[in-house]
Structures are given as structure tokens and as C-alpha cells.
Write a protein that holds these residues in place. Sequence first.
Motif, mmCIF file in Angstrom:
data_model
loop_
_atom_site.group_PDB
_atom_site.id
_atom_site.type_symbol
_atom_site.label_atom_id
_atom_site.label_comp_id
_atom_site.label_asym_id
_atom_site.label_seq_id
_atom_site.Cartn_x
_atom_site.Cartn_y
_atom_site.Cartn_z
ATOM 1 N N ALA A 30 50.022 -7.915 -9.771
ATOM 2 C CA ALA A 30 49.818 -9.221 -9.148
ATOM 3 C C ALA A 30 48.335 -9.521 -8.983
ATOM 4 C CB ALA A 30 50.529 -9.271 -7.805
ATOM 5 N N ARG A 31 47.585 -8.550 -8.538
ATOM 6 C CA ARG A 31 46.138 -8.746 -8.362
ATOM 7 C C ARG A 31 45.450 -8.979 -9.706
ATOM 8 N NH1 ARG A 31 45.238 -3.697 -4.124
ATOM 9 N NH2 ARG A 31 46.123 -4.744 -2.261
ATOM 10 N N GLU A 32 45.971 -8.297 -10.756
ATOM 11 C CA GLU A 32 45.388 -8.452 -12.091
ATOM 12 C C GLU A 32 45.650 -9.856 -12.651
ATOM 13 O OE1 GLU A 32 46.233 -6.782 -16.617
ATOM 14 O OE2 GLU A 32 46.956 -5.633 -14.896
ATOM 15 N N LEU A 33 46.891 -10.366 -12.486
ATOM 16 C CA LEU A 33 47.249 -11.675 -13.032
ATOM 17 C C LEU A 33 46.707 -12.825 -12.187
ATOM 18 C CD1 LEU A 33 50.986 -11.098 -14.098
ATOM 19 C CD2 LEU A 33 48.976 -11.189 -15.577
ATOM 20 N N GLY A 34 46.635 -12.600 -10.868
ATOM 21 C CA GLY A 34 46.205 -13.668 -9.984
ATOM 22 C C GLY A 34 47.370 -14.511 -9.510
#
Length: 895
Positions: free
Chosen positions: A520-524
Motif C-alpha cells: 500500500a505504501r509503495e502504490l500510494g
Amino acid sequence: MSQKNLHRLFNPRHIAVIGASAQPGKIGNTLLKNLAAAGFSGTLLPVNPKYSTINGLTCLPSVSDLEMGVDLAIIATPINSVVDIVSECVERKVGSAIIVSTGGKEVGEEGREIENTILQVARRGHLRIVGPNCMGIIRPGVHLNASFATEMPELGNMAFVSQSGAICSAILDLALKEHIGFSHFVSIGSMLDVNMGDMIDFLGNDPQVKSILLYMESLSNFRKFMSAARSVSRIKPIIVLKSGRSAAGARASSSHTGAMAGEDAVYDAAFKRAGIVRVDTIEELFDCAELMAKQPLPRGSRLAILTNSGGPGVMATDTLAHFGHEPAILDTATIHDLDTFLPSFWSRSNPIDILGDATPERFGKALEICLGSKNIDGILVILTPQVMTKPIAVAKMVVTAIKGHRHPIFACWMGGKAIWQSLQILNSAGIPTYETPERAVRAFLYMVEYSRGLELLLEIPPKRIPFMAFDQAKAQKLITAIPTGGVASEMDSNAILAAYGFPVMSTKVATTEAKAIDIARELGYPLVMKLSSPDITYKTDVGGVQLDLRCDTDVSEAYSHIMASANRHQPDARLAGVMIQPYVARPDYEILLGARRDANFGPIILFGMGGIYTEVLHDRALGLPPMNRLLARRLMQETKAFTLLQGYRNRPNADLEQLEEMITRLSQLLIDFPEIAELDMNPVLIKDGNAIVANSRILISPVRVASPLHLVIAPYPDEDESHIISTGGRRILVRPVKPEDAHLIVDLFNVLSPKTIYHRFFGHIKELQPEMLVRFTQIDYDREVALVAMDEDADTDTILGVARIIGDADGKTGEFAVLVGDAWQGEGIGAKLLGNCLKVAEKQGFKTVFGIALQENRGMSALGRKLGFEIQHSSNAGEYELTIQLGGNQTVSND
């Protein structure tokens, strides 16, 4: 097998009745009596060892005693004896047979085995068979009643073919009552050999047949049927009544697409693609066929209703409205002209109520004015007998008024005995008559449907065709890795679609809550989280979808909720984690794009409203691959969703060209991979005009045939492409003709000299008409070979020449034509093109290819000699014929 033997079936000079009987009530007796009573002028040969004569005819003891070359054998013996009889027929070189015997496949496996043996024996001698389990055939025009129906219908120009003998009996009774005429009346039975495709081809080539009516319960050889229907429907209407519309006939399926693409809906799609009109009742079958056979096609649906009674006019209007149409709007000039002689209180609108005291002259003058209007496509004249009505005089006035006009005119004379003579007058003049306004209007709308279908068949695709790349090797690797009968993971499904150029949502899989947070943090944010499980198809139903996740806490809670909910709803399901994607907030539209493999018609494409309301709204359209952009646009236009996609209120329109491309990409995927049993892209989200696949699913299952034999419509044959060098050193791509080549064919025609045009078309023509362009570019690759030579060094697409071989219905004999632009003649392009055509034709099973050329066309004779054609003078003065035999030891050379 040869269509020539079908000619012997329907135009016999020598008929043997095997199982003939002198005993009244026996089928063998009825058949013989019917043949004689109909006035058959040929030779009748009864066969039965029990008799020496029957009805004054010498009776032969066995089939082996027949003279050689009998045209038709009618077999009315028990099914167990038919194998031996057919074998004897083959030995005596009988051309065709009607097997009325029952007890074939309709009774089970034993009967099926008997039928298979009969067919194997018949094929050895090219014996064509109608039946078993049929009534026979009737041809009023040649006084042939080769059936056990006791009465002969009137002569007409409609051909009727039915699988059901009971329906045949009912329709014959109706035809006699209503004075409906036929050119051919065929009870086709079990279709062991002669099938619907054979009949369409045969009847399509008979100039006496103006329309073809089919009663159908099932089909055999679906590809032949589609090929024949697509060819014949361009020149004469085919109207079908198919039983089995109920949902009970639909196959069970595990996907949205499968659930929505039931069996009957697939038939509808196939009929539409082939240009066939489907009706719902026997009544509509004949109403529609009669109108099409007698009247010209309408340009549109603008119907004028001319009546002497308001009530029937309203009934006609209501029927139009029920099917989504309105009466023609009368223009100011038409109203003015009607005002000059109609009473002041006439309706002044359509329906045109000319009132109950209308005289024949008032009818005639009003009709003439309507015929002169450019806003009217057809005219329904309604008459109800009233005190001052003169039905006979009105009928004569209508007949006089329509002379020289091209509008379809039909009539509804309401009443009984008082109107009988006037109906005879109208029918004799070729004006169809109907008992009620509703029947009349429905027949007209079927006519409009056929006209519109014909217009679509003749439509030319747009010129611009953006190149589409496909990574077939990557898709093949992914599909091969999927277990047979298994469902691809959504990640694999997305990867397969991406290999074929679909815009697929970026997706990552998390198997733990911690991994989900990292992704989630990677995709935004914001994000969507969906359950990943090979055992759960409908994720929403088990709480397996969480939307609009905006922080780590949302992701953690969503993961826990999805796993718990899935375990609660389906405890034994395998859970592979969750998929995480970017979240598209408030998409403008959601659509479904999918496919299902039908057992009979092969892959079917589905387009419609998507998302969670897919099956509730049931807004969908089905199409058959191969599809181009034009067919893709038509598919979308059949749905209510299409209206929304063009932009609705404050929502922007979707990129319709992108959706066309997605449909054509799906078509190619289905062509390349027959093993795809089901495919869902649902939803395809559309935001700010752009589409992206948010969810996908692919089911793989084994197939019996390789591509492209799994399709009912032959796709573009890539394998027939080649590269050559002309004698002038020009690099040339030789490839099959495509529908999109129409504009390039026009460009080629525009640079031809008058001499070249004359040699090719045997006359002087100034331009290629749309019908000719369609004929030249919309190729049935199953029965025609057509290749173009493209200049690979030109800055723009340029066709240098065209060659084609047009096959007969059997695909054994074909006529060739070749054309090269004047600027490129002398470079050997024509020989290369025709040589390649001959190689393709030989591969497809052609045996003989011929062509006709003018004697002054010396270039064609030189080309023919170079390729090995035999050249002879034609029976037509000033022409010669070129012929070449293919196959065997014959080798085609174009060196």
C-alpha cells in the motif's frame, strides 16, 4: 459433396420408390400415388419383391434391377434395411435419396449407429440424402410431390425448409387455406447428409426463389451454415423460426459472461451476423416472407398509415410504438396536398384518417400523395367495411395508384365475406394483405430489420486501422501453465490480457497483513483490496472487496475483514491472500467485456453494463469473432449502455475508439487460443474517457480442434501472407484482402486505364459502386481466395494489384480474376498474385479453377500459359476460357 446431385434431387427425371405398395394406407402406396397425382412427367419405378405391378407400373424386385443413373430414390422401408438399400443405390449410381424411415438417432444410440453407417456408404458414391425421418420434398413448379403429404400447395417464389414433419403438415394446411405458394417445400428431417447450409446454398442460386423460410430446431455443421447464410442473405432474405427460446435451454456457467450468454442469445447473435431475420411465430414467418417476396425493401422505418377508420390506425400506431418506432411525420407539403381534397376534420397527422365515408377516389388520391412524399418509407392501407365503403373499387384504385412506385405497399382489409373478392385483387397484384393492423405492422418491421441488416452487411469499415501488437508467445506461456479445466489467477489473467495490449490495472498480491501495508505504501493511497482465491468467483458476495482505503489502518482492517468474511462464508476455500490496486474514485461508467466458448458456435464475445448490476440489468450484446472495428462499434450500439458511453448529462463520453480496439483485441485473443472457455473483464472502469480493466478472470478447458477451426466464421488467414520481389526489383507484400481495403481498392481503380477496366470488367464503368466494393473486400475465407499486392517501399499504403478465386458452394471449382494497375504491369505481379491464389486454393481443396478473358486481352493468355492453364475458345464469341486442374500431381508454378 456436389451441389450437382442436389439438382438431381429437386429436378429428377427418373424416380424409384423403394418399398412401394399396392395396399392403400401404406406410406409406399401414398408416395407413389402422390407422385402420379401431382403430374410428374418423368419415369416412376416402384421397387418391391412382393409385386409385379403397382397401379399399372411395372414393379422391380430389387434396387439392383434399376437402370443405372436414376436421379432420385425414395426409401420407405424399415430403418434396419436402409443400409443395404443405400449400398445398392450407390452401386447403381443413383444421384439422391429421400429416406422417410424413422428409427434413426431420435430413438437412441442404436439408431445413431445405423445413420452413421448409412452416411459412410452414401459418401462412397456421392449419394445425397434428405432425411431420415422426414416427409419428403414438394416442388409445385415441376409437378413433383415426393412426399406423403396428400395435397400440392400453389406455386410461389418462397422456399420453405423444416426439420419438423408436424410443422410441415400444419404449414401445408395453412398454405392451402391462405393460398400461399412455394417454389420448394422441403421436410429435411434428421439432416444426416443434406443440412440447412446445403439448402441455403442451393436455394440461394435458384432464380425462382425470392425468399427462404426455415423452421429450425437445431443445426449441424455450423460453420457451413454461417458461410452459406452470410453469402445468400446479401441477395435474398432468409427468415428463420427457431424453437427453444426458453431459458431452460441455457447452459450453466460459473461466470457473469456465461450466465448472460445463454444458448438462444447465441443463436440470435449468429443470425444477426449472418443477416438472417428471426421471427417468433409461424404466422410471422409467412407474413414477413410474403411482404419481402412481393414488395421492394424500405429505405427506413417511416411508415404511413392510411385508413378509413381511426381505431385500426391507432392499433397500427401502438404496434409501432411497442417495437420502438413512430409513424412517419407528415411534412408541410404533404399535409397541404391532403388538405385540398380531404374533409376539413380529417386527422391532419399520421395515421391519415380519411374518414368512414371515403370513396375509392379519395383512397387513391391520398395514396398518390403519400407515394410522392420523401418522408415516407412504406405505406399501410387499412380498410374497414362501412356503409359507403366499396372494397373492390378501393382495391382496384390501390392497384392503379402504386404502378411505377418503389415504396413497399401492403394492406389490411378487415372483415370477412364482404372483402374476399377485394383481397383476391390485391394479392393478384402483388400487394400483401393482412387480417389485422398488428400483423401488418410487425411484418413491415421485420422487413425493416432485414433492410437494416443488409445495409450493415454492405457497410464499409473506416479506412484508418491503427496497428495492434500482440505478444502471443508470452500469452501462450501463461496459458500453458494453467491446469486444464482450471481458472487462472487474477494476476495471470491480467498478464495474459496485458500481453494482448489491454489496459490492465496495476495489481500486487499480499499474503500477509504486513505485506499488504508495505505494498500500500509503495502504490500510494487510495487503494482497493480484493480477495485472492481460486475457489471464489464472486468476491463481493463474500465480503471480499474493500474500497477507498486511505491509510495503513484502513489496509490492516480491510485485510482482517476480508479473510474473516471469506472463512465465514466458504470455510474450505483456498485463500491466497489479497490483491491491492489503485482506487478509481467514482468512475463515470462500468462495463463488462467478456467471452464464452459455445459448444456449437465457438467463442462468443459479450459487451454490456458492468459492475455489480451486470446480471440485474441484463444489458448486453453478443458477437462472434472475428471482429473488426466496425463490428465492434455495432456490438456496442446494441446495448443501452452505448447511449451513456456517448456522454450523459455531466459525465464525459468514453473513448469509443479505445473500446472498439479492446473488442478487436479480445477477438484476436479468442482466435489464437481456443482453450479459453470463459473470460471476464468486469468491471472495466471508465474515468475521464479512458478504460482500464479492474478485474479479470480466465477459465481454461480442453478443446477438440486447433485454431482457426474452432470458429464458425473463418478469420483472416495470416498464414497466406508472403513477400515477393517483382521483376522490376520492387518489394511486395502479398496478403489476403481485408474489409478495410475498400478505400485502397478505390485508389487502385482510379489509376486504371479505360482499356484495363474493360479487360477486367468486360465493359466500361466509371466507378466502383458500394455493393461491388463490399463484394470485393468482405471475403468469406472458407469459399474464396483473394490476395492483394502491397508496395512495401511506398510512403502510403498502395495496392498494386488484386487476384481472386471465387469458389462454388462445394469449394471444388472456382473462377479466377486478376487485375494489376497500369503503372505496374509488366513486372510479373499478376502472375505472382494468381500463382499464390492457386496455391492457397489447392490447399483449401479446390480441384478446378477457370477464368474467362476477352480475345483481345493477350496479356491474360500469356499469363495463363505461364502458370499452366489450358486455353480454349469460349462458347461466347470474342472470349476464351482458361482452365487448370489442381491437386494430384499438378504443381502450380508462378516462377
